[in-house]
Design a protein around this motif. Structure first.
Motif, PDB file in Angstrom:
ATOM      1  N   ALA A 136       0.841  -1.205   0.000  1.00  7.35           N
ATOM      2  CA  ALA A 136       0.000   0.000   0.000  1.00  7.35           C
ATOM      3  C   ALA A 136       0.872   1.250   0.000  1.00  7.35           C
ATOM      4  CB  ALA A 136      -0.925  -0.009   1.215  1.00  7.35           C
ATOM      5  N   SER A 137       1.419   1.608  -1.157  1.00  8.34           N
ATOM      6  CA  SER A 137       2.176   2.852  -1.324  1.00  8.34           C
ATOM      7  C   SER A 137       1.399   3.779  -2.254  1.00  8.34           C
ATOM      8  CB  SER A 137       3.561   2.576  -1.906  1.00  8.34           C
ATOM      9  OG  SER A 137       3.461   2.192  -3.277  1.00  8.34           O
ATOM     10  N   PHE A 138       1.751   5.068  -2.233  1.00 11.32           N
ATOM     11  CA  PHE A 138       1.047   6.036  -3.071  1.00 11.32           C
ATOM     12  C   PHE A 138       1.086   5.638  -4.542  1.00 11.32           C
ATOM     13  CE2 PHE A 138       1.849   8.983   0.545  1.00 11.32           C
ATOM     14  CZ  PHE A 138       0.542   9.397   0.750  1.00 11.32           C
ATOM     15  N   ALA A 139       2.282   5.287  -5.035  1.00 13.07           N
ATOM     16  CA  ALA A 139       2.417   4.969  -6.460  1.00 13.07           C
ATOM     17  C   ALA A 139       1.679   3.684  -6.812  1.00 13.07           C
ATOM     18  CB  ALA A 139       3.892   4.856  -6.825  1.00 13.07           C
ATOM     19  N   ASN A 140       1.716   2.691  -5.930  1.00 10.80           N
ATOM     20  CA  ASN A 140       1.010   1.445  -6.213  1.00 10.80           C
ATOM     21  C   ASN A 140      -0.498   1.642  -6.217  1.00 10.80           C
ATOM     22  OD1 ASN A 140       3.478   0.180  -6.316  1.00 10.80           O
ATOM     23  ND2 ASN A 140       3.294  -0.815  -4.317  1.00 10.80           N
ATOM     24  N   ILE A 141      -1.001   2.482  -5.316  1.00  8.71           N
ATOM     25  CA  ILE A 141      -2.442   2.782  -5.297  1.00  8.71           C
ATOM     26  C   ILE A 141      -2.838   3.493  -6.581  1.00  8.71           C
ATOM     27  CG2 ILE A 141      -4.232   4.130  -4.137  1.00  8.71           C
ATOM     28  CD1 ILE A 141      -2.641   3.621  -1.514  1.00  8.71           C
ATOM     29  N   ALA A 142      -2.029   4.468  -6.990  1.00  3.30           N
ATOM     30  CA  ALA A 142      -2.333   5.198  -8.226  1.00  3.30           C
ATOM     31  C   ALA A 142      -2.322   4.263  -9.423  1.00  3.30           C
ATOM     32  CB  ALA A 142      -1.325   6.327  -8.417  1.00  3.30           C
ATOM     33  N   HIS A 143      -1.313   3.387  -9.498  1.00  2.00           N
ATOM     34  CA  HIS A 143      -1.220   2.455 -10.615  1.00  2.00           C
ATOM     35  C   HIS A 143      -2.435   1.538 -10.677  1.00  2.00           C
ATOM     36  CE1 HIS A 143       0.319  -0.644 -13.313  1.00  2.00           C
ATOM     37  NE2 HIS A 143       0.042  -1.538 -12.380  1.00  2.00           N
ATOM     38  N   THR A 144      -2.848   0.995  -9.526  1.00  2.00           N
ATOM     39  CA  THR A 144      -3.991   0.081  -9.493  1.00  2.00           C
ATOM     40  C   THR A 144      -5.287   0.810  -9.818  1.00  2.00           C
ATOM     41  OG1 THR A 144      -2.810  -1.178  -7.791  1.00  2.00           O
ATOM     42  CG2 THR A 144      -5.119  -1.708  -8.115  1.00  2.00           C
ATOM     43  N   SER A 145      -5.392   2.060  -9.388  1.00  2.00           N
ATOM     44  CA  SER A 145      -6.588   2.859  -9.700  1.00  2.00           C
ATOM     45  C   SER A 145      -6.677   3.124 -11.195  1.00  2.00           C
ATOM     46  CB  SER A 145      -6.547   4.183  -8.933  1.00  2.00           C
ATOM     47  OG  SER A 145      -6.572   3.965  -7.545  1.00  2.00           O
ATOM     48  N   PHE A 146      -5.559   3.487 -11.809  1.00  2.00           N
ATOM     49  CA  PHE A 146      -5.561   3.722 -13.257  1.00  2.00           C
ATOM     50  C   PHE A 146      -5.855   2.424 -14.006  1.00  2.00           C
ATOM     51  CE2 PHE A 146      -2.679   7.478 -12.360  1.00  2.00           C
ATOM     52  CZ  PHE A 146      -3.642   8.426 -12.694  1.00  2.00           C
ATOM     53  N   GLU A 147      -5.333   1.322 -13.504  1.00  2.00           N
ATOM     54  CA  GLU A 147      -5.605   0.023 -14.113  1.00  2.00           C
ATOM     55  C   GLU A 147      -7.101  -0.260 -14.092  1.00  2.00           C
ATOM     56  OE1 GLU A 147      -4.015  -4.585 -13.666  1.00  2.00           O
ATOM     57  OE2 GLU A 147      -4.278  -3.366 -11.867  1.00  2.00           O
ATOM     58  N   ALA A 148      -7.741   0.023 -12.956  1.00  3.12           N
ATOM     59  CA  ALA A 148      -9.175  -0.213 -12.840  1.00  3.12           C
ATOM     60  C   ALA A 148      -9.960   0.616 -13.842  1.00  3.12           C
ATOM     61  CB  ALA A 148      -9.635   0.100 -11.416  1.00  3.12           C
ATOM     62  N   ALA A 149      -9.511   1.857 -14.069  1.00  2.00           N
ATOM     63  CA  ALA A 149     -10.226   2.752 -14.982  1.00  2.00           C
ATOM     64  C   ALA A 149     -10.023   2.363 -16.441  1.00  2.00           C
ATOM     65  CB  ALA A 149      -9.775   4.190 -14.754  1.00  2.00           C
ATOM     66  N   ASP A 150      -8.849   1.784 -16.758  1.00  2.00           N
ATOM     67  CA  ASP A 150      -8.508   1.511 -18.157  1.00  2.00           C
ATOM     68  C   ASP A 150      -8.973   0.155 -18.661  1.00  2.00           C
ATOM     69  OD1 ASP A 150      -7.306   3.960 -18.339  1.00  2.00           O
ATOM     70  OD2 ASP A 150      -5.253   3.221 -18.058  1.00  2.00           O
ATOM     71  N   LEU A 151      -9.304  -0.752 -17.750  1.00  2.00           N
ATOM     72  CA  LEU A 151      -9.653  -2.105 -18.174  1.00  2.00           C
ATOM     73  C   LEU A 151     -11.032  -2.164 -18.815  1.00  2.00           C
ATOM     74  CD1 LEU A 151      -8.436  -4.339 -15.194  1.00  2.00           C
ATOM     75  CD2 LEU A 151      -7.416  -4.182 -17.463  1.00  2.00           C
ATOM     76  N   SER A 152     -11.119  -2.958 -19.872  1.00  2.00           N
ATOM     77  CA  SER A 152     -12.432  -3.256 -20.421  1.00  2.00           C
ATOM     78  C   SER A 152     -13.099  -4.306 -19.532  1.00  2.00           C
ATOM     79  CB  SER A 152     -12.294  -3.800 -21.845  1.00  2.00           C
ATOM     80  OG  SER A 152     -11.665  -5.079 -21.830  1.00  2.00           O
ATOM     81  N   GLU A 153     -14.388  -4.511 -19.720  1.00  2.00           N
ATOM     82  CA  GLU A 153     -15.104  -5.499 -18.918  1.00  2.00           C
ATOM     83  C   GLU A 153     -14.540  -6.900 -19.155  1.00  2.00           C
ATOM     84  OE1 GLU A 153     -17.343  -6.867 -16.017  1.00  2.00           O
ATOM     85  OE2 GLU A 153     -17.158  -4.746 -16.564  1.00  2.00           O
ATOM     86  N   GLN A 154     -14.177  -7.182 -20.413  1.00  3.42           N
ATOM     87  CA  GLN A 154     -13.622  -8.496 -20.727  1.00  3.42           C
ATOM     88  C   GLN A 154     -12.274  -8.692 -20.023  1.00  3.42           C
ATOM     89  OE1 GLN A 154     -13.012  -9.231 -24.883  1.00  3.42           O
ATOM     90  NE2 GLN A 154     -12.195 -11.277 -24.585  1.00  3.42           N
ATOM     91  N   GLN A 155     -11.434  -7.667 -20.041  1.00  3.55           N
ATOM     92  CA  GLN A 155     -10.137  -7.754 -19.368  1.00  3.55           C
ATOM     93  C   GLN A 155     -10.321  -7.928 -17.860  1.00  3.55           C
ATOM     94  OE1 GLN A 155      -8.665  -4.001 -20.897  1.00  3.55           O
ATOM     95  NE2 GLN A 155      -7.138  -5.034 -22.184  1.00  3.55           N
ATOM     96  N   ARG A 156     -11.305  -7.244 -17.320  1.00  2.00           N
ATOM     97  CA  ARG A 156     -11.555  -7.343 -15.887  1.00  2.00           C
ATOM     98  C   ARG A 156     -11.950  -8.779 -15.500  1.00  2.00           C
ATOM     99  NH1 ARG A 156     -12.610  -3.015 -12.775  1.00  2.00           N
ATOM    100  NH2 ARG A 156     -13.120  -1.830 -14.643  1.00  2.00           N
ATOM    101  N   ARG A 157     -12.755  -9.424 -16.335  1.00  2.21           N
ATOM    102  CA  ARG A 157     -13.184 -10.791 -16.039  1.00  2.21           C
ATOM    103  C   ARG A 157     -12.009 -11.765 -16.088  1.00  2.21           C
ATOM    104  NH1 ARG A 157     -17.744  -9.439 -19.320  1.00  2.21           N
ATOM    105  NH2 ARG A 157     -16.721 -10.483 -21.086  1.00  2.21           N
ATOM    106  N   GLN A 158     -10.972 -11.437 -16.878  1.00  2.86           N
ATOM    107  CA  GLN A 158      -9.826 -12.333 -17.002  1.00  2.86           C
ATOM    108  C   GLN A 158      -8.909 -12.267 -15.797  1.00  2.86           C
ATOM    109  OE1 GLN A 158      -8.206 -10.980 -20.748  1.00  2.86           O
ATOM    110  NE2 GLN A 158      -9.432 -12.417 -21.945  1.00  2.86           N
ATOM    111  N   LEU A 159      -9.009 -11.209 -15.004  1.00  8.90           N
ATOM    112  CA  LEU A 159      -8.179 -11.080 -13.810  1.00  8.90           C
ATOM    113  C   LEU A 159      -8.764 -11.911 -12.665  1.00  8.90           C
ATOM    114  CD1 LEU A 159      -7.449  -7.234 -13.788  1.00  8.90           C
ATOM    115  CD2 LEU A 159      -5.894  -9.068 -14.483  1.00  8.90           C
TER     116      LEU A 159
END
Length: 514
Positions: free
Chosen positions: A342-365
């Motif tokens: 839980a670091s600032f950069a890791n939170i930002a990266h995961t948040s951007f990942e959540a915003a950029d993923l398509s629904e299909q990509q999200r289901r694959q995770l």
């Protein structure tokens, strides 16, 4: 740069490190073996600019790793933070002496060597610091010694053992010139893969190339003064073959009646290779009785440097039975869990990942980035270093521990030999984890590498544009195989030529003993 470039540079330009393999395996979508790309021209920089870039990049790599890498706050790995300090100190000591691109690369690789984790450190862009040179012969590390694997006219005899160079034992020279400039995981597997790079010159200004070496061939000792010259593509291919041998394409073959050979040279398949995997698995499922009646089955991992573990898992399920494999994995991994840093950069990266993923990509995770980002943020607000993954595991039941259950396919009990290469890491090790759950499996080949427990990698580019820092977001805890554990084969194959013929000879001898 492309991830294939990391991988090609590691193989062909002697990175002396499993880092490029591990990072490539975490990202790559293409084939494991590709022609070398045309190297990008080195930036035109003065000696002072190279020095400044090295000094700045070592410091930035240190700070980014300190802030965001889970290893720096991992209570199970107190050496990581200490090694990071040593890496900063040692990297800066060389960076201050850098005068060119080769020196820059060496200083950053020395940082990696002192940090010593396969998923931490710096990855250079696809810019070979210098055209590689060789002395006209290629070597192979087998057991505790180095041998000549290929040679040019006038060179030492193939099979000759190299005792020392310039009065130094060859192992000492490897430690200094190779492993001083690239990580190696625990065990001797990386020696099989990278030790021969002691005879490949990349222009590193911080080492002394060997000048005169002693060769021992059939008891006769000879001295040879080395003549270094440019490597061509043929020499580079010989270097690749020295530790893997000539690998076979994905698929199953029958070298002799009753013995079936599965080739799994990559877990990073392209479209054509995915089709080959599909055909191989379909063949096993349609004709499983053929393998139940076999005298032996061989699973050949030569060439494999990780990727997606599902390819090895699917073959195991086809051979031993899906439910049976799943039960054994559940029991073996019952205590395994994931913690997110839980670091600032890791939170930002995961948040951007959540915003950029398509629904299909999200289901694959296997996780929801939005949930994880919120969990990491909440953990940070409580001044906690990690956010435990919310995924819940079902408790292990008595039926999970059963060797066979009604509905299982017939047990697969014939001898299975798994060919292990020295660079086996990541998903390649995960395949060994699965195959080794069954007592009819025997490993053959070389010791594997060990594998870091840090995962979910991203790359943070450095300001110079010459390299990126490796930043995993999470750590796997209570993994049955620790970060320091590697696989030692029951049958070590020390033949200089790692051919299918050599392995078949060792396997047939073992079958006779059985």
């Amino acid at each position: 740069m492309s991830i294939a470039s990391f991988k090609t540079s590691a193989r062909r330009f002697g990175a002396g490190s499993l880092l490029a393999f591990a990072v490539a395996a975490a990202y790559a979508q293409g084939p494991a073996q590709r022609p070398a790309p045309t190297p990008a021209p080195a930036p035109t920089m003065s000696a002072e600019q190279w020095r400044q870039a090295a000094v700045a990049d070592v410091e930035a790599a240190y700070l980014i790793t300190l802030d965001d890498h889970p290893g720096t706050v991992d209570p199970a790995n107190p050496d990581f933070a200490r090694n990071l300090e040593k890496a900063r100190e040692g990297g800066q000591a060389l960076a201050s002496r850098v005068r060119d691109g080769a020196g820059y690369a060496a200083a950053l690789q020395h940082f990696n060597a002192l940090l010593g984790d396969g998923r931490a450190g710096v990855v250079l862009k696809d810019m070979p610091p210098a055209a590689p040179r060789w002395p006209g012969f290629i070597t192979a590390w087998r057991g505790d010694n180095m041998f000549v694997a290929a040679t040019t006219p006038g060179g030492p005899a193939v099979g000759a053992r190299i005792a020392d160079c310039d009065g130094k034992p060859i192992a000492q020279l490897v430690e200094t010139n190779v492993f001083g400039f690239g990580q190696r995981s625990g065990g001797t597997g990386p020696w099989w893969t990278f030790a021969p790079d002691v005879f490949i010159d990349q222009g590193n200004p911080f080492i002394t190339l060997p000048v005169q070496c002693i060769f021992i061939d059939e008891g006769r000792e000879s001295r040879l003064t080395l003549s270094w010259r440019a490597m061509d593509e043929a020499a580079q291919r010989l270097r690749d073959d020295s530790f893997n041998g000539v690998t076979q394409p994905i698929g199953v073959s029958t070298p002799r009646y009753g013995l079936h050979w599965f080739a799994l040279p990559t877990f990073q398949p392209n479209d054509t290779e995915r089709t080959a995997y599909g055909a191989m698995l379909a063949e096993v499922q349609a004709n499983r009785q053929r393998y139940l009646d076999a005298s032996a089955v061989v699973i050949d991992l030569r060439g494999n440097q990780g990727g997606d573990a599902v390819w090895g898992l699917n073959l195991a399920r086809a051979l031993w039975g899906e439910a049976r494999v799943n039960r054994r994995l559940k029991v073996a991994q019952a205590r395994q869990a994931v913690l997110w840093r839980a670091s600032f950069a890791n939170i930002a990266h995961t948040s951007f990942e959540a915003a950029d993923l398509s629904e299909q990509q999200r289901r694959q995770l296997d996780y929801d980035p939005a949930v994880v980002a919120q969990g990491m943020l909440a953990a940070q607000s409580r001044d906690e270093k990690f956010y435990p993954d919310p995924a819940r595991r079902d408790p292990v039941s008595d039926s999970d521990r059963a060797e066979n259950l009604p509905g299982d396919p017939a047990p697969f009990t014939k001898p299975v030999y798994v060919v292990v290469p020295g660079q086996c890491t990541g998903a390649c090790l995960e395949a060994l984890d699965v195959f080794s759950l069954f007592p009819n499996t025997k490993l053959i080949g070389a010791p594997s590498a060990a594998d870091s427990s840090y995962t979910d990698i991203r790359l943070e580019p450095l300001k110079s544009g010459l390299a990126s820092v490796v930043v995993p977001s999470k750590v796997v805890v209570n993994r049955p195989r620790s970060a320091a554990t590697f696989y030692t084969p029951a049958i070590v194959v020390n033949d200089v030529e790692w051919s299918q013929r050599a392995f078949l000879k060792a396997i047939e001898a073992d079958l006779v003993r059985r």
